[in-house]
Design a protein around this motif. Structure first.
Motif, PDB file in Angstrom:
ATOM      1  N   ILE A 171      56.216  67.256 159.362  1.00  0.00           N
ATOM      2  CA  ILE A 171      55.503  66.022 159.694  1.00  0.00           C
ATOM      3  C   ILE A 171      55.867  65.528 161.082  1.00  0.00           C
ATOM      4  O   ILE A 171      55.036  64.935 161.780  1.00  0.00           O
ATOM      5  CB  ILE A 171      55.779  64.944 158.616  1.00  0.00           C
ATOM      6  N   ALA A 190      51.568  75.991 158.818  1.00  0.00           N
ATOM      7  CA  ALA A 190      51.992  74.722 158.235  1.00  0.00           C
ATOM      8  C   ALA A 190      53.271  74.280 158.933  1.00  0.00           C
ATOM      9  O   ALA A 190      54.218  75.069 159.060  1.00  0.00           O
ATOM     10  CB  ALA A 190      52.226  74.872 156.742  1.00  0.00           C
ATOM     11  N   VAL A 239      52.734  62.393 150.050  1.00  0.00           N
ATOM     12  CA  VAL A 239      51.474  62.416 150.783  1.00  0.00           C
ATOM     13  C   VAL A 239      50.903  61.000 150.915  1.00  0.00           C
ATOM     14  O   VAL A 239      50.444  60.594 152.000  1.00  0.00           O
ATOM     15  CB  VAL A 239      50.471  63.354 150.098  1.00  0.00           C
ATOM     16  N   TYR A 277      52.489  70.473 156.664  1.00  0.00           N
ATOM     17  CA  TYR A 277      51.063  70.178 156.786  1.00  0.00           C
ATOM     18  C   TYR A 277      50.392  71.220 157.680  1.00  0.00           C
ATOM     19  O   TYR A 277      50.844  71.483 158.795  1.00  0.00           O
ATOM     20  CB  TYR A 277      50.845  68.779 157.366  1.00  0.00           C
ATOM     21  N   ILE A 300      44.198  64.210 153.745  1.00  0.00           N
ATOM     22  CA  ILE A 300      45.209  65.187 153.327  1.00  0.00           C
ATOM     23  C   ILE A 300      44.823  65.736 151.958  1.00  0.00           C
ATOM     24  O   ILE A 300      44.563  64.971 151.023  1.00  0.00           O
ATOM     25  CB  ILE A 300      46.617  64.569 153.260  1.00  0.00           C
ATOM     26  N   PHE A 350      44.184  67.777 156.847  1.00  0.00           N
ATOM     27  CA  PHE A 350      45.348  68.640 156.668  1.00  0.00           C
ATOM     28  C   PHE A 350      45.450  69.064 155.204  1.00  0.00           C
ATOM     29  O   PHE A 350      44.962  68.374 154.304  1.00  0.00           O
ATOM     30  CB  PHE A 350      46.644  67.898 157.042  1.00  0.00           C
ATOM     31  N   GLU A 351      46.105  70.195 155.007  1.00  0.00           N
ATOM     32  CA  GLU A 351      46.484  70.590 153.646  1.00  0.00           C
ATOM     33  C   GLU A 351      47.995  70.452 153.518  1.00  0.00           C
ATOM     34  O   GLU A 351      48.748  70.971 154.355  1.00  0.00           O
ATOM     35  CB  GLU A 351      46.074  72.028 153.339  1.00  0.00           C
ATOM     36  N   ALA A 352      48.429  69.727 152.496  1.00  0.00           N
ATOM     37  CA  ALA A 352      49.863  69.556 152.236  1.00  0.00           C
ATOM     38  C   ALA A 352      50.375  70.782 151.498  1.00  0.00           C
ATOM     39  O   ALA A 352      49.838  71.152 150.449  1.00  0.00           O
ATOM     40  CB  ALA A 352      50.111  68.295 151.413  1.00  0.00           C
TER      41      ALA A 352
END
Length: 527
Positions: free
Chosen positions: A515, A512, A347, A293, A364, A307-309
């Motif tokens: 988690i 990134a 996600v 993330y 997300i 966030f961007e996964a």
């Protein structure tokens, strides 16, 4: 005796164009090709001795001069131990021979175009192959499926016939043309050099610049060409065919509409790709995929709001593999559907975990490939995931590239369905694909992400600064938010903030991360 036999079978001779008067006083042997006379005499001799014989390989002469294949059987008539006469049973094999010729033709020719087929290629390849330098030219029609979709299968077949005729008119005398099946053709060019082969390839490309016509409508079809050379690239049909296919694939992967000779470097590209695909198919099962993330920062508050996964793959053979390398393989092979569903599930599960732990709300964004977006039931699957985990749809963002919007009819209904569910929609890499103001107007887009290529050197490159500022103003005027990607310097962030860009992500803030690190750093305090 022979003259009696002839008279006794007058109906047979009528079939060969003769009348009764033509047979009077004429020997049977005069109706037989000279090369078969001795064999017929031998069979008649057996008949006079009481032995029945058959001949298949014999030709009788028709009155018009043509030679007809027949099957002949001698039947001696024995009375009190002596042969009194011989009956001949004659069967015209012309129809059988004609059918055999047709069958033989179809065995070595493509029934649609009349060109040589793969069987003919296998047999012709062996003829004199070790005595000459040879080019194996593999032609693939580009996007021929669009032709079939446009004018139908029958129209597509007619177009293939026209293409075959054009290729025949181009091929030189020292070549043989084959249809490899589907939309592919092969040319064997004998006694050639690299220079002559290159000239032929260039001529082929020029000829395909001309239109093809079907029902008074012109169609343009480009062709990609891969070439392997004997004996440099191989000494068997299998080797040369495989390497020309590699060269053809390389051409199709690099823009189509040109030609390339096979090069050894292509082996590594396609071998690794095949091996990598095999490992990728088991990546989920072997727990090799992880979702990382990357935080997205609110430039006004400096706080993380979303966030961007991002997918990561750590393979036991290749180690960590760049998404830019394995995602295209997943898309070409169709594995992207399973991987995409797995990411979406992870996600949604993560959003559920944050919700249960009463962490502050954070959206997300999940990257969706164009192939996933084209699935009719994609929006239904997204809703099923949301309902199964009991999360708020507003916390999930679907991120797509501009290229996915190139065909509006395929995607607009899916995006409208997602919007109705309550999911946010963002456009990634804005300005690098099929940029069009029309889709900004028609699509239900919430956020535009400025591609990192426009953020690089924004502090020193006035053009990049102007482009970024223009995109920000455009988005605001259309009621959309803006995220800048690839922010690495404080000055870049300051320029974006002054231009009223809402969010930014990049190495200035964080790469990134896993988690566990996200939970530890950003959700240690509950709200």
């Amino acid at each position: 005796m022979i003259s009696c036999i002839v008279k006794a079978n007058i109906s047979v001779w009528k079939a060969f164009g003769y009348r009764q008067k033509d047979l009077e006083g004429v020997s049977l042997l005069s109706f037989v090709e000279d090369s078969h006379i001795e064999k017929l005499k031998e069979n008649l001799a057996y008949g006079f001795s009481g032995i029945s014989m058959e001949m298949e390989d014999i030709y009788f002469i028709h009155k018009n001069g043509s030679h007809l294949p027949i099957h002949l059987k001698t039947l001696p008539v024995v009375v009190e131990g002596s042969v009194t006469e011989i009956h001949l049973i004659v069967r015209d094999l012309s129809v059988h021979h004609d059918n055999h010729k047709k069958f033989l033709f179809l065995s070595y020719h493509d029934p649609l175009t009349g060109l040589y087929n793969r069987r003919a290629l296998r047999e012709n390849f062996e003829i004199g192959i070790h005595l000459e330098k040879l080019a194996f030219i593999h032609l693939g029609l580009d996007r021929f499926k669009l032709i079939n979709d446009s004018i139908g299968k029958i129209g597509g077949d007619e177009m293939l016939k026209r293409i075959g005729e054009r290729l025949k008119s181009i091929c030189p005398e020292n070549s043989q043309l084959y249809r490899n099946g589907g939309d592919e053709f092969i040319i064997l060019l004998r006694k050639t050099t690299n220079e002559h082969t290159e000239k032929l390839a260039e001529k082929l490309l020029r000829e395909f610049d001309k239109p093809f016509y079907y029902k008074h409508q012109e169609y343009f079809i480009s062709v990609s060409i891969g070439i392997s050379m004997y004996p440099k690239d191989g000494d068997t049909l299998g080797n040369l065919s495989h390497k020309s296919e590699q060269a053809l694939s390389y051409v199709k992967d690099h823009g189509r509409g040109h030609f390339r000779f096979y090069e050894k470097e292509m082996d590594a590209i396609y071998l690794n790709e095949m091996v990598m695909e095999s490992y990728l198919r088991r990546a989920i099962e072997l727990n090799e995929l992880k979702v990382y993330y990357q935080p997205q920062i609110d430039l006004r508050t400096g706080q993380i709001s979303s966030f961007e996964a991002l997918l990561r793959w750590n393979n036991k053979k290749f180690g960590f593999i760049s998404p830019g390398q394995f995602i295209p393989i997943a898309e070409k092979s169709g594995i992207i559907h399973n991987i995409g569903e797995w990411v979406l599930d992870n996600v949604c599960r993560q959003l559920k975990e944050w919700q249960d732990k009463r962490y502050r709300k954070a959206r997300i964004a999940v990257n969706i490939s164009p192939k996933e977006l084209k699935m009719e039931d994609f929006s239904k699957k997204v809703k099923q995931k949301i309902d199964a985990y009991g999360i708020s749809p507003s916390l999930l963002e679907v991120e797509i590239t501009e290229n996915a919007l190139a065909n509006m009819e395929d995607t607009i209904q899916t995006l409208n369905n997602l919007k109705n569910i309550g999911v946010s929609i963002s456009i990634d890499d804005f300005g690098t694909g099929y940029s069009s103001l029309s889709y900004l107007k028609r699509y239900p887009i919430d956020t535009i992400k400025i591609d990192r290529s426009f953020i690089q050197d924004i502090e020193s490159d006035e053009k990049n600064k102007a482009i970024a500022t223009t995109i920000i103003n455009l988005a605001h005027n259309l009621g959309m938010d803006v995220i800048a990607e690839g922010v690495e310097k404080d000055l870049q962030a300051s320029i974006l903030l002054n231009a009223n860009c809402q969010k930014a992500q990049g190495y200035l803030y964080s790469r990134a991360v896993s988690i566990d690190e996200i939970n530890e750093k950003y959700f240690s305090k509950r709200t």
